[in-house]
Design an enzyme around this catalytic site. Structure first.
Site, short mmCIF file in Angstrom:
data_model
loop_
_atom_site.label_atom_id
_atom_site.label_comp_id
_atom_site.label_asym_id
_atom_site.label_seq_id
_atom_site.Cartn_x
_atom_site.Cartn_y
_atom_site.Cartn_z
N GLY B 144 0.82 -1.21 0.00
CA GLY B 144 0.00 0.00 0.00
C GLY B 144 0.85 1.26 0.00
O GLY B 144 2.06 1.20 0.20
N ALA B 148 7.87 6.72 3.53
CA ALA B 148 8.39 6.56 4.88
C ALA B 148 8.40 7.87 5.66
O ALA B 148 8.00 7.92 6.83
CB ALA B 148 9.79 5.97 4.81
N LYS B 199 4.48 -2.08 -9.10
CA LYS B 199 4.23 -0.62 -9.11
C LYS B 199 5.56 0.12 -9.17
O LYS B 199 5.64 1.19 -9.76
CB LYS B 199 3.35 -0.19 -7.93
#
Lengths: 356, 356
Positions: B144, B148, B199
């Site tokens: 998801g 960070a 992704k």
């Protein structure tokens, strides 16, 4: 060479003139009563002031009073009005339509009723046409990620043409397609229009995050934005689009293709919907935001308010559960009552926790 | 209170310390041999130099030589290494593991073989563990959209935890979840990992468009970017993710949810993958780009090169057709031979032209 009239001289309709002229078609551009300044500039300087570009050579601009002349002999009409102009264009075109003509629309939005019906614009337009002409013209629409200014700049653009009529689709694609304007085709016009309408609505949510970031003090000293929040909203928006497609019995894969995620992505890169969302995220009411953005057509809010009409009935009928569409329900609340600072993220992705 | 060790002091692993400490857990941060400066700063100044933030109070930093002490009594191990560290962490943790421990990984990537196998990292890690401990620990992973620096800044973040073990998932979610760290759960760990890896790969394509824009002269006088191109790539990337999920017999809806479109969206907002794509789009070779980005782990390129190994076999076996994955095939070519200036957009969306 095909005779084509673009009716509505806003940026998106007008931009289709570039591939059409590059393909050597006869292109006329008809302004609405709101486009008077644009057409004046086009006539006098051959320059489109909103696209900030010289028109392609050989295009002919017309005021709305000259529409009969502009439509003479045309085979294809590009409907370039925005969502507020759908009824107007149907009434305006009606008397001039001839059997066999094609109307291809760039308008994004939908109309809803309190009985839960979601009506796509080609159907709205059709119902406004004189009864004897309704079934003598074919409707089509353009979806997919296409910022008008880039198309007019002959930048690479990938779009989807939709029409229930496959032969018309083939013809349209052949008419518009260039080395920079890539056209895919679908007969599932309804799914294409659902994506086009909802990606606008859901982009408002991404804008909301941008406004909320500013209201929360902006980027922090360690350079943290709120991209995670925006991405969660983006993912929820795509998920809700997929569910709308499912409800419509449509092509769910559009949600992760050009008409859904692709168009949503490009819309979230900037523009009026994002600006409206930002203002709402900053805590402005919709009325205040409208004043600030006076002159801009806020199609996203229109879609949200339309769906707000249908959602209670759809929920009461059991078509959707009260847990579904948490983002859309939030957006409705934001438009109606303002944003209270809670994205209610825990309501997102109600179907996600699948334990197999 | 749970005893938790984060192994690998890069930004993503370290950032999980914030929700964990906010929930009152005992959190230790163990640097790898590459993290010596980070751990030194953490020990001396309680400051994480890459996250540019003071560590949460009460966290204990450890050098890799102190790992035995750091792992003493821990119930959960967060694997915070990057994709190049998966074998290392398995070998390093192996001797210290005890039955019942949970390893939850933030690493994104996959390994492939020339027979067409795509192996997710939890399986790579498992296969490197001593045979007698392999089935005594439970693996999990985090997917998801989660930058960070935003998590460490306690910004709203929505993530998905995956593990084949539902009870472990519940426990992990309860351990990590805070008012700003929203956790969804899936037992389809494989689909989660596929999205996480791809992704990254597909974000390289979005970066390529940014570089190509610069190479083509940049934004034009009428302010046209190449967002349409980027959006087409984005849509194609989501579509290819959906197809990878289908091939894996996984959860296709992830493609338009948090793990797919959501994470893809946030990754395309900036960062090293986009920077690498930009350099390639400008015409640099992969070797040149690597030199320019020296010191950065180019996980996207790693994934692309891994999949490049498997794709011929998958195509020969008929699992995928030669027309499928045009974007991935382009990205492989770009890494191997450089970008020639053709996005081959007409090969995109081969399944799109559905005439019903």
């Amino acid at each position: 060479m095909t005779q084509i009239a673009i009716v509505g001289a806003g940026v998106m309709g007008s931009a289709t003139a570039w591939p059409l002229r590059d393909n050597g078609h006869d292109v006329r551009l008809v302004g609405t009563h709101l486009d008077r300044d644009i057409i004046l500039s086009c006539k006098e300087q051959h320059f489109h002031p909103r696209l900030k570009r010289r028109l392609p050579e050989g295009m002919r601009p017309y005021f709305v009073e000259e529409i009969a002349q502009a439509l003479e002999g045309v085979e294809i009409i590009v409907s370039g009005v925005n969502s507020l102009g759908v009824h107007w264009i149907a009434k305006t075109l009606g008397p001039h339509l001839r059997p066999g003509q094609i109307i291809i629309s760039v308008t994004k939005g939908l109309e809803a009723t309190e009985t839960g019906e979601l009506k796509i614009f080609p159907d709205v337009l059709r119902d406004e046409l004189p009864a004897d002409r309704r079934d003598q013209v074919t409707q089509a629409a353009i979806g997919g990620p296409c910022i008008a200014g880039e198309l007019a700049g002959q930048r690479q653009s990938c779009v989807v043409f939709g029409s229930p009529n496959g032969a018309v689709l083939e013809r349209l694609a052949a008419t518009f397609r260039t080395s920079y304007y890539h056209v895919w085709k679908t007969t599932d016009l309804r799914s294409l229009e659902i994506c086009a309408a909802f990606k606008n609505a859901y982009t408002l949510g991404v804008g909301l995050a941008a406004g909320w970031l500013e209201k929360s003090g902006g980027v922090d000293p360690a350079e943290a934005y709120m991209h995670n929040l925006a991405a969660a909203i983006f993912g929820q928006g795509c998920t809700e689009m997929a569910r709308w497609l499912e409800i419509a019995g449509g092509t769910q894969s559009f949600a992760y293709g050009l008409p859904g995620a692709g168009d949503y992505y490009v819309t979230a890169q900037g523009g009026r919907t994002l600006r409206l969302g930002r203002l709402l995220g900053l805590g402005k009411s919709y009325a205040e935001a409208r004043q600030i953005l006076a002159g801009e057509t806020l199609e996203a809010a229109e879609v949200i308010l339309q769906v707000a009409k249908a959602l209670p009935a759809l929920t009461a009928q059991g078509v959707v559960t009260p847990q579904e569409f948490p983002l859309l329900r939030l957006l409705i609340e934001v438009i109606e009552q303002g944003f209270k600072g809670d994205f209610r993220l825990d309501e997102f992705f109600p179907g996600m926790n699948i334990m197999r």
